[in-house]
Design a protein around this motif. Structure first.
Motif, mmCIF file in Angstrom:
data_model
loop_
_atom_site.group_PDB
_atom_site.id
_atom_site.type_symbol
_atom_site.label_atom_id
_atom_site.label_comp_id
_atom_site.label_asym_id
_atom_site.label_seq_id
_atom_site.Cartn_x
_atom_site.Cartn_y
_atom_site.Cartn_z
ATOM 1 N N VAL A 50 15.612 15.318 -16.606
ATOM 2 C CA VAL A 50 14.249 15.845 -16.597
ATOM 3 C C VAL A 50 13.742 16.031 -18.029
ATOM 4 C CG1 VAL A 50 12.823 17.827 -15.947
ATOM 5 C CG2 VAL A 50 14.463 16.895 -14.317
ATOM 6 N N LYS A 51 14.561 16.589 -18.902
ATOM 7 C CA LYS A 51 14.137 16.806 -20.295
ATOM 8 C C LYS A 51 13.852 15.488 -21.003
ATOM 9 C CE LYS A 51 16.617 21.122 -21.030
ATOM 10 N NZ LYS A 51 17.773 21.745 -21.709
ATOM 11 N N PHE A 52 14.708 14.506 -20.808
ATOM 12 C CA PHE A 52 14.515 13.207 -21.452
ATOM 13 C C PHE A 52 13.202 12.566 -21.004
ATOM 14 C CE2 PHE A 52 15.280 8.546 -21.299
ATOM 15 C CZ PHE A 52 15.269 8.320 -22.661
ATOM 16 N N ASN A 53 12.935 12.600 -19.713
ATOM 17 C CA ASN A 53 11.714 11.985 -19.211
ATOM 18 C C ASN A 53 10.471 12.794 -19.556
ATOM 19 O OD1 ASN A 53 12.385 9.446 -17.872
ATOM 20 N ND2 ASN A 53 13.775 10.749 -16.728
ATOM 21 N N MET A 54 10.608 14.111 -19.668
ATOM 22 C CA MET A 54 9.468 14.914 -20.125
ATOM 23 C C MET A 54 9.145 14.600 -21.587
ATOM 24 S SD MET A 54 9.952 18.578 -18.243
ATOM 25 C CE MET A 54 8.537 19.286 -19.050
ATOM 26 N N LEU A 55 10.173 14.339 -22.388
ATOM 27 C CA LEU A 55 9.948 13.942 -23.774
ATOM 28 C C LEU A 55 9.218 12.600 -23.841
ATOM 29 C CD1 LEU A 55 10.410 14.506 -26.792
ATOM 30 C CD2 LEU A 55 12.573 13.274 -26.570
ATOM 31 N N LYS A 56 9.631 11.658 -22.985
ATOM 32 C CA LYS A 56 8.934 10.371 -22.929
ATOM 33 C C LYS A 56 7.483 10.564 -22.495
ATOM 34 C CE LYS A 56 11.437 7.837 -20.211
ATOM 35 N NZ LYS A 56 12.173 6.805 -19.491
ATOM 36 N N THR A 57 7.256 11.472 -21.545
ATOM 37 C CA THR A 57 5.904 11.755 -21.088
ATOM 38 C C THR A 57 5.078 12.374 -22.198
ATOM 39 O OG1 THR A 57 6.685 12.060 -18.830
ATOM 40 C CG2 THR A 57 4.550 13.003 -19.357
ATOM 41 N N LEU A 58 5.693 13.253 -22.978
ATOM 42 C CA LEU A 58 4.996 13.877 -24.107
ATOM 43 C C LEU A 58 4.519 12.816 -25.098
ATOM 44 C CD1 LEU A 58 4.374 16.637 -25.654
ATOM 45 C CD2 LEU A 58 6.457 16.086 -26.907
ATOM 46 N N VAL A 59 5.385 11.903 -25.425
ATOM 47 C CA VAL A 59 5.028 10.857 -26.397
ATOM 48 C C VAL A 59 3.929 9.950 -25.840
ATOM 49 C CG1 VAL A 59 5.900 8.810 -27.596
ATOM 50 C CG2 VAL A 59 7.262 10.904 -27.557
ATOM 51 N N THR A 60 4.101 9.489 -24.625
ATOM 52 C CA THR A 60 3.108 8.557 -24.065
ATOM 53 C C THR A 60 1.776 9.241 -23.796
ATOM 54 O OG1 THR A 60 3.995 8.905 -21.839
ATOM 55 C CG2 THR A 60 4.804 6.999 -23.058
ATOM 56 N N SER A 61 1.800 10.499 -23.352
ATOM 57 C CA SER A 61 0.526 11.182 -23.099
ATOM 58 C C SER A 61 -0.190 11.502 -24.414
ATOM 59 C CB SER A 61 0.735 12.449 -22.272
ATOM 60 O OG SER A 61 1.595 13.345 -22.917
ATOM 61 N N THR A 62 0.566 11.773 -25.468
ATOM 62 C CA THR A 62 -0.053 11.983 -26.778
ATOM 63 C C THR A 62 -0.751 10.708 -27.250
ATOM 64 O OG1 THR A 62 1.548 13.670 -27.404
ATOM 65 C CG2 THR A 62 0.406 12.557 -29.193
ATOM 66 N N ILE A 63 -0.074 9.602 -27.124
ATOM 67 C CA ILE A 63 -0.669 8.314 -27.512
ATOM 68 C C ILE A 63 -1.919 8.043 -26.679
ATOM 69 C CG2 ILE A 63 -0.307 5.811 -27.501
ATOM 70 C CD1 ILE A 63 2.654 6.420 -28.210
ATOM 71 N N CYS A 64 -1.846 8.272 -25.381
ATOM 72 C CA CYS A 64 -3.004 8.033 -24.506
ATOM 73 C C CYS A 64 -4.177 8.936 -24.866
ATOM 74 C CB CYS A 64 -2.610 8.252 -23.047
ATOM 75 S SG CYS A 64 -1.555 6.978 -22.391
ATOM 76 N N PHE A 65 -3.914 10.209 -25.124
ATOM 77 C CA PHE A 65 -4.994 11.131 -25.463
ATOM 78 C C PHE A 65 -5.713 10.700 -26.730
ATOM 79 C CE2 PHE A 65 -6.744 14.812 -27.669
ATOM 80 C CZ PHE A 65 -7.563 15.339 -26.692
ATOM 81 N N TRP A 66 -4.934 10.390 -27.777
ATOM 82 C CA TRP A 66 -5.579 10.024 -29.038
ATOM 83 C C TRP A 66 -6.259 8.659 -28.961
ATOM 84 C CZ3 TRP A 66 -7.039 13.826 -31.680
ATOM 85 C CH2 TRP A 66 -6.292 14.994 -31.718
ATOM 86 N N LEU A 67 -5.760 7.781 -28.122
ATOM 87 C CA LEU A 67 -6.482 6.515 -27.893
ATOM 88 C C LEU A 67 -7.804 6.779 -27.182
ATOM 89 C CD1 LEU A 67 -3.691 3.975 -26.874
ATOM 90 C CD2 LEU A 67 -5.144 3.914 -28.908
#
Length: 186
Positions: A50-67
């Motif tokens: 769960v922690k590993f995938n939440m970290l991946k979600t954090l990175v991808t959602s950050t990229i999506c937000f700033w895009l």
């Protein structure tokens, strides 16, 4: 007598154990159906997964937000140029960061729920899969014990021990691939 021991050994090895076939079938079905998800999950504890995938979600959602912010700036770029001197940029940055924080919290909560559910859905199958693997290992351990017993019985019957040992080694080399001949070759 030596020939009789060799025949007994071959007959024992040629017989198919139905329980072994059932266990191997269950293992193969699980590996085929849960090839990607289940076997990947088996490498992790629930919390780590769960922690590993939440970290991946954090990175991808950050990229999506700033895009998204960049695209919205480009769409209304002319309006932003006109209001360039009139804006309070501290309030604007604070507003964007608030939206970013809300966006991350929502996505992280959704990711936590989704990945926890995914792991709990696959876990019973993994427990059964590991149990079947354990049964198969026990079966092969029992088979090795039986092979040793046949070797000892045939030695006590009589005959040349070196000759029997060579026959058993040759038979084991021939059976070493366990019916998987050619799978590893491409």
């Amino acid at each position: 007598m030596m020939v009789w021991a060799s025949i007994l050994y071959r007959r024992e090895r040629a017989m198919v154990d139905n329980e072994k076939v059932r266990i191997m079938t269950r293992i193969a079905i699980f590996e085929k159906n849960e090839e990607h998800e289940g076997l990947v999950l088996s490498k992790y504890f629930r919390e780590d997964y769960v922690k590993f995938n939440m970290l991946k979600t954090l990175v991808t959602s950050t990229i999506c937000f700033w895009l998204f912010v960049a695209v919205s700036l480009l769409v209304d770029f002319e309006q932003y140029l006109e209001d360039f001197g009139k804006e309070d940029y501290i309030k604007l940055v604070g507003k964007v960061m608030l939206y970013y924080a809300i966006f991350l919290v929502i996505f992280e909560l959704v990711a936590f729920g989704a990945y926890t559910y995914r792991y709990s859905r696959v876990k019973p199958g993994l427990v059964e899969y590991n149990g079947n693997l354990r049964k198969l290992i026990e079966y092969y351990d029992k088979l090795e014990t039986t092979d040793t017993a046949i070797y000892k019985v045939s030695a006590s019957i009589g005959g040349d021990m070196d000759e029997l040992e060579m026959k058993l080694i040759e038979q084991k080399k021939g059976e070493g691939d366990h019916g998987r001949a050619g799978q590893g070759k491409k």
